[in-house]
Design a protein around this motif. Structure first.
Motif, PDB file in Angstrom:
ATOM      1  N   VAL A   3      14.685  11.959   0.846  1.00 20.33           N
ATOM      2  CA  VAL A   3      13.751  11.736   1.959  1.00 20.33           C
ATOM      3  C   VAL A   3      12.337  12.170   1.581  1.00 20.33           C
ATOM      4  O   VAL A   3      11.352  11.440   1.808  1.00 20.33           O
ATOM      5  N   THR A   4      12.192  13.344   1.007  1.00 19.79           N
ATOM      6  CA  THR A   4      10.851  13.848   0.682  1.00 19.79           C
ATOM      7  C   THR A   4      10.202  13.051  -0.448  1.00 19.79           C
ATOM      8  O   THR A   4       8.976  12.841  -0.431  1.00 19.79           O
ATOM      9  N   THR A   5      10.984  12.600  -1.414  1.00 16.18           N
ATOM     10  CA  THR A   5      10.414  11.782  -2.485  1.00 16.18           C
ATOM     11  C   THR A   5       9.888  10.459  -1.934  1.00 16.18           C
ATOM     12  O   THR A   5       8.780  10.012  -2.297  1.00 16.18           O
ATOM     13  N   ALA A   6      10.639   9.823  -1.051  1.00 20.29           N
ATOM     14  CA  ALA A   6      10.182   8.571  -0.437  1.00 20.29           C
ATOM     15  C   ALA A   6       8.921   8.799   0.394  1.00 20.29           C
ATOM     16  O   ALA A   6       7.992   7.970   0.391  1.00 20.29           O
ATOM     17  N   ALA A   7       8.845   9.923   1.112  1.00 24.19           N
ATOM     18  CA  ALA A   7       7.669  10.213   1.932  1.00 24.19           C
ATOM     19  C   ALA A   7       6.428  10.413   1.075  1.00 24.19           C
ATOM     20  O   ALA A   7       5.335   9.913   1.416  1.00 24.19           O
ATOM     21  N   GLN A   8       6.555  11.115  -0.056  1.00 19.28           N
ATOM     22  CA  GLN A   8       5.401  11.323  -0.925  1.00 19.28           C
ATOM     23  C   GLN A   8       4.947  10.025  -1.575  1.00 19.28           C
ATOM     24  O   GLN A   8       3.735   9.767  -1.704  1.00 19.28           O
ATOM     25  N   ALA A   9       5.894   9.202  -1.983  1.00 15.55           N
ATOM     26  CA  ALA A   9       5.526   7.914  -2.579  1.00 15.55           C
ATOM     27  C   ALA A   9       4.777   7.037  -1.578  1.00 15.55           C
ATOM     28  O   ALA A   9       3.785   6.379  -1.921  1.00 15.55           O
ATOM     29  N   ALA A  10       5.211   7.036  -0.320  1.00 14.58           N
ATOM     30  CA  ALA A  10       4.551   6.223   0.705  1.00 14.58           C
ATOM     31  C   ALA A  10       3.151   6.746   0.998  1.00 14.58           C
ATOM     32  O   ALA A  10       2.201   5.954   1.149  1.00 14.58           O
ATOM     33  N   PHE A  11       2.981   8.058   1.104  1.00 15.23           N
ATOM     34  CA  PHE A  11       1.665   8.606   1.455  1.00 15.23           C
ATOM     35  C   PHE A  11       0.653   8.374   0.346  1.00 15.23           C
ATOM     36  O   PHE A  11      -0.457   7.863   0.592  1.00 15.23           O
ATOM     37  N   TRP A  12       0.979   8.720  -0.882  1.00 14.67           N
ATOM     38  CA  TRP A  12       0.000   8.658  -1.957  1.00 14.67           C
ATOM     39  C   TRP A  12      -0.294   7.238  -2.407  1.00 14.67           C
ATOM     40  O   TRP A  12      -1.326   6.994  -3.055  1.00 14.67           O
ATOM     41  N   SER A  13       0.560   6.304  -2.081  1.00 16.21           N
ATOM     42  CA  SER A  13       0.269   4.912  -2.440  1.00 16.21           C
ATOM     43  C   SER A  13      -0.809   4.294  -1.559  1.00 16.21           C
ATOM     44  O   SER A  13      -1.434   3.305  -1.945  1.00 16.21           O
ATOM     45  N   CYS A  14      -1.044   4.886  -0.370  1.00 10.00           N
ATOM     46  CA  CYS A  14      -2.032   4.311   0.553  1.00 10.00           C
ATOM     47  C   CYS A  14      -3.056   5.317   1.050  1.00 10.00           C
ATOM     48  O   CYS A  14      -3.942   4.951   1.841  1.00 10.00           O
ATOM     49  N   ALA A  15      -2.977   6.565   0.630  1.00  9.71           N
ATOM     50  CA  ALA A  15      -3.888   7.585   1.151  1.00  9.71           C
ATOM     51  C   ALA A  15      -5.341   7.261   0.836  1.00  9.71           C
ATOM     52  O   ALA A  15      -6.240   7.529   1.652  1.00  9.71           O
ATOM     53  N   TRP A  16      -5.601   6.697  -0.311  1.00  9.04           N
ATOM     54  CA  TRP A  16      -6.975   6.400  -0.725  1.00  9.04           C
ATOM     55  C   TRP A  16      -7.642   5.360   0.181  1.00  9.04           C
ATOM     56  O   TRP A  16      -8.879   5.292   0.270  1.00  9.04           O
ATOM     57  N   ALA A  17      -6.847   4.546   0.892  1.00  6.31           N
ATOM     58  CA  ALA A  17      -7.396   3.473   1.726  1.00  6.31           C
ATOM     59  C   ALA A  17      -7.455   3.833   3.196  1.00  6.31           C
ATOM     60  O   ALA A  17      -7.976   3.037   3.994  1.00  6.31           O
ATOM     61  N   LEU A  18      -6.960   4.995   3.611  1.00  6.34           N
ATOM     62  CA  LEU A  18      -6.908   5.348   5.028  1.00  6.34           C
ATOM     63  C   LEU A  18      -8.251   5.870   5.512  1.00  6.34           C
ATOM     64  O   LEU A  18      -8.941   6.595   4.792  1.00  6.34           O
ATOM     65  N   PRO A  19      -8.639   5.545   6.754  1.00  6.43           N
ATOM     66  CA  PRO A  19      -9.819   6.175   7.341  1.00  6.43           C
ATOM     67  C   PRO A  19      -9.538   7.643   7.648  1.00  6.43           C
ATOM     68  O   PRO A  19      -8.391   8.085   7.662  1.00  6.43           O
ATOM     69  N   PHE A  20     -10.603   8.375   7.948  1.00  6.33           N
ATOM     70  CA  PHE A  20     -10.467   9.825   8.068  1.00  6.33           C
ATOM     71  C   PHE A  20      -9.443  10.257   9.116  1.00  6.33           C
ATOM     72  O   PHE A  20      -8.586  11.094   8.804  1.00  6.33           O
ATOM     73  N   PRO A  21      -9.478   9.761  10.368  1.00 15.05           N
ATOM     74  CA  PRO A  21      -8.485  10.250  11.345  1.00 15.05           C
ATOM     75  C   PRO A  21      -7.049   9.966  10.911  1.00 15.05           C
ATOM     76  O   PRO A  21      -6.172  10.835  11.043  1.00 15.05           O
ATOM     77  N   ALA A  22      -6.803   8.769  10.382  1.00 15.93           N
ATOM     78  CA  ALA A  22      -5.458   8.432   9.923  1.00 15.93           C
ATOM     79  C   ALA A  22      -5.064   9.265   8.712  1.00 15.93           C
ATOM     80  O   ALA A  22      -3.903   9.668   8.557  1.00 15.93           O
ATOM     81  N   LEU A  23      -6.046   9.541   7.849  1.00 14.81           N
ATOM     82  CA  LEU A  23      -5.766  10.351   6.664  1.00 14.81           C
ATOM     83  C   LEU A  23      -5.366  11.771   7.056  1.00 14.81           C
ATOM     84  O   LEU A  23      -4.433  12.345   6.479  1.00 14.81           O
ATOM     85  N   ALA A  24      -6.057  12.358   8.041  1.00 16.27           N
ATOM     86  CA  ALA A  24      -5.726  13.711   8.476  1.00 16.27           C
ATOM     87  C   ALA A  24      -4.319  13.761   9.070  1.00 16.27           C
ATOM     88  O   ALA A  24      -3.537  14.688   8.772  1.00 16.27           O
ATOM     89  N   ALA A  25      -3.968  12.780   9.897  1.00 17.21           N
ATOM     90  CA  ALA A  25      -2.630  12.760  10.499  1.00 17.21           C
ATOM     91  C   ALA A  25      -1.559  12.529   9.435  1.00 17.21           C
ATOM     92  O   ALA A  25      -0.495  13.169   9.439  1.00 17.21           O
ATOM     93  N   ALA A  26      -1.832  11.590   8.516  1.00 11.96           N
ATOM     94  CA  ALA A  26      -0.855  11.307   7.463  1.00 11.96           C
ATOM     95  C   ALA A  26      -0.699  12.497   6.524  1.00 11.96           C
ATOM     96  O   ALA A  26       0.406  12.768   6.012  1.00 11.96           O
ATOM     97  N   ALA A  27      -1.793  13.242   6.288  1.00 10.37           N
ATOM     98  CA  ALA A  27      -1.698  14.424   5.420  1.00 10.37           C
ATOM     99  C   ALA A  27      -0.816  15.495   6.041  1.00 10.37           C
ATOM    100  O   ALA A  27      -0.044  16.171   5.342  1.00 10.37           O
ATOM    101  N   ALA A  28      -0.917  15.651   7.374  1.00 14.91           N
ATOM    102  CA  ALA A  28      -0.050  16.622   8.055  1.00 14.91           C
ATOM    103  C   ALA A  28       1.413  16.220   7.945  1.00 14.91           C
ATOM    104  O   ALA A  28       2.288  17.056   7.684  1.00 14.91           O
ATOM    105  N   LEU A  29       1.697  14.916   8.128  1.00 13.27           N
ATOM    106  CA  LEU A  29       3.072  14.446   8.021  1.00 13.27           C
ATOM    107  C   LEU A  29       3.592  14.562   6.589  1.00 13.27           C
ATOM    108  O   LEU A  29       4.747  14.951   6.358  1.00 13.27           O
ATOM    109  N   ALA A  30       2.737  14.236   5.622  1.00 13.89           N
ATOM    110  CA  ALA A  30       3.140  14.369   4.219  1.00 13.89           C
ATOM    111  C   ALA A  30       3.391  15.827   3.850  1.00 13.89           C
ATOM    112  O   ALA A  30       4.279  16.140   3.049  1.00 13.89           O
ATOM    113  N   GLY A  31       2.605  16.752   4.431  1.00 17.47           N
ATOM    114  CA  GLY A  31       2.865  18.165   4.194  1.00 17.47           C
ATOM    115  C   GLY A  31       4.180  18.609   4.790  1.00 17.47           C
ATOM    116  O   GLY A  31       4.914  19.412   4.198  1.00 17.47           O
TER     117      GLY A  31
END
Length: 521
Positions: free
Chosen positions: A84-112
């Motif tokens: 589960v955690t490996t899939a979550a990290q792969a999903a976050f880092w594959s698109c983190a560079w393209a996310l706007p700031f509010p979405a990036l902050a929320a996604a970073a919390a979920l990835a953490g």
């Protein structure tokens, strides 16, 4: 210093592979914070304040998720959590560079929250694979590898964002996290030893309240104190060198400081005995206090960090060693997760406090505040630790080869003292002894055991009348022969002749039903 402890450790099957996989898996994990900070501040041009918000959201997620993932590992095993955690990290880092700031902050919390538990899992599995006597060396070597990860991971993130851009760098980090998870899934190291599993099956589950005690909380506060001192020291070092115009040497200075920790950890792991984490962390804080007094050349400042730097790896490894010994194996994953949370809390609390001191009174005072705060936390946690219960982690039965041989068993003379007169039953005074029945001289009476009145020790048993004693037969000294017993004529020696009749045994004292028999001395 002896190298033999490290040789014996690396000869344990599976341990070298686990340490190598843990080292490679931690490198992308240590690069995440720097990558997110530089992406928000430099690529998105939003400044370091908003970059701090993103890293704070990720840190809070990891602080909450670390003990949760550890508890899931304890209950359901390693592979489901890693998947589960490996899939979550792969999903976050594959698109983190393209996310706007509010979405990036929320996604970073979920990835953490769903962070790959590579730090706690490596320590948990190391505790299961390494015998108790060698765990201190194993955890010290693991702490040294963590130092290497923190020396390389953030530096590679800076180099990647500078040369390749955030898109490529964050994608590489995601690929590294995915490979790390796949590597741990393939290796699938044990989280409990066979003896621990057998003990758990026999004794059942241990309630959380049995190990999650105020003493454990005091230990976690001390863990937080360690990272508080380390984080504040790093910020103070960077600020002092920046104010002096030596910014280009900051990387080298931090690297030398890490080398101090590696040297101290290497020496500590080879010692014959360890030290209390409370003493090590308090000592590290005290040795940090006078660093701010050094002024002038940055090289003198780095040299002043040597005493405290030598205690970094020993202090952190000693806390892991104590956790592994104080917590039952069935809850070790959750406990290691809480250990990781304490590390994060200490670092997160230290950054704003050290920053306020640096901005208010200067970077030199930040060293003093960091050291004194660390010592104060340790002193506040020490009374809780002293009221701890007996360790639960050491209740696993010893393997057969560790059981002492019969020749090593204590002699009878080493046994505890037998019943004294103060505990002899009073009913013994009224014991009636049959007429003519005596206690033989060879019957030893324990010290302090009073013989009831009327129970007399007779003389040696008399030989029956009419018993002829052959010539040459030696009569024992304690055998009384009647006066009218004449010596019989010599008896010719016959090879198969009948043996001389034995003296009939003296009957034993009958045991009264109401009297407790005294143990033999």
């Amino acid at each position: 210093m002896a190298l033999d402890p490290y040789r014996r450790l690396l000869k344990i099957p599976g341990v070298p592979t686990l340490l190598l996989v843990g080292l490679l898996a931690r490198m992308p994990a240590t690069a995440t914070g720097m990558a997110l900070t530089l992406h928000v501040a430099e690529v998105l041009h939003l400044g370091y304040a908003k970059a701090g918000l993103v890293t704070m959201a990720s840190t809070i997620g990891m602080a909450i998720g670390s003990p949760l993932s550890g508890r899931l590992v304890d209950r359901h095993g390693l592979r489901p959590v890693l998947a589960v955690t490996t899939a979550a990290q792969a999903a976050f880092w594959s698109c983190a560079w393209a996310l706007p700031f509010p979405a990036l902050a929320a996604a970073a919390a979920l990835a953490g929250l769903l962070a790959l538990p590579v730090f706690s899992v490596t320590r948990q599995c190391l505790a299961a694979m390494v015998p108790v006597a060698q765990r201190r060396t194993g955890f010290t070597l693991d702490s040294m590898l963590v130092e290497l990860s923190y020396m390389t991971g953030p530096a590679l993130a800076v180099a990647g964002l500078t040369a390749l851009g955030s898109h490529v760098t964050m994608t590489i980090i995601g690929a590294g996290m995915t490979l790390a998870g796949i590597g741990l899934l393939t290796l699938n190291p044990p989280t409990r030893s066979p003896a621990e599993r057998e003990h758990e099956a026999q004794s059942g589950k241990v309630a959380r309240r049995e190990w999650l005690t105020p003493a454990f909380g005091g230990l976690m506060a001390t863990v937080a104190a360690a990272t508080f001192v380390l984080t504040a020291t790093e910020l103070s070092l960077v600020a002092t060198m920046t104010d002096a115009g030596d910014t280009e040497w900051v990387g080298l200075a931090v690297g030398i400081w890490c080398v101090y920790s590696l040297v101290g950890g290497f020496v500590y792991g080879g010692l014959s005995r360890g030290f209390s984490p409370f003493a090590l962390i308090a000592g590290m804080g005290l040795l940090t206090v006078p660093v701010g007094l050094v002024a002038g050349d940055w090289r003198w400042l780095v040299l002043a960090l040597l005493p405290a730097g030598l205690l970094c790896a020993p202090a952190l490894s000693s806390t892991v060693d104590v956790v592994s010994g104080r917590v039952p194996a069935a809850a070790r994953g959750e406990a290691m997760g809480l250990h990781g949370t304490a590390l994060l809390i200490g670092g997160a609390a230290s950054a704003p406090i050290a920053g306020a001191v640096i901005d208010g009174v200067g970077s030199s005072w930040a060293f003093t505040v960091a050291g004194l705060a660390g010592v104060a936390i340790v002193l506040a946690a020490l009374p809780l630790w002293r009221r701890r219960r007996p360790a639960l982690g050491d209740t696993v039965p010893m393997p057969p080869e560790a059981v002492p041989a019969a020749s090593d068993a204590p002699a009878i003379s080493d046994a505890p003292t037998v019943l004294g007169a103060s505990v002899v039953p009073t009913a013994l005074d009224s014991l009636a002894v049959p007429d003519g029945l005596g206690v033989p001289d060879s019957l030893g009476v324990p010290d302090g055991l009073a013989v009831p009145e009327g129970l007399a020790a007779p003389s040696a048993p008399a030989a029956p009348e009419g018993l002829a004693v052959p010539e040459g037969l030696v009569v024992p000294d304690n055998l009384v022969v009647p006066d009218d017993l004449a010596a019989a004529p010599a008896v010719p020696v016959v090879s198969a002749g009948p043996a001389a009749p034995a003296v009939p045994p003296v009957p034993a004292v009958p045991e009264a039903p109401s009297v407790r028999a005294a143990p033999a001395p």
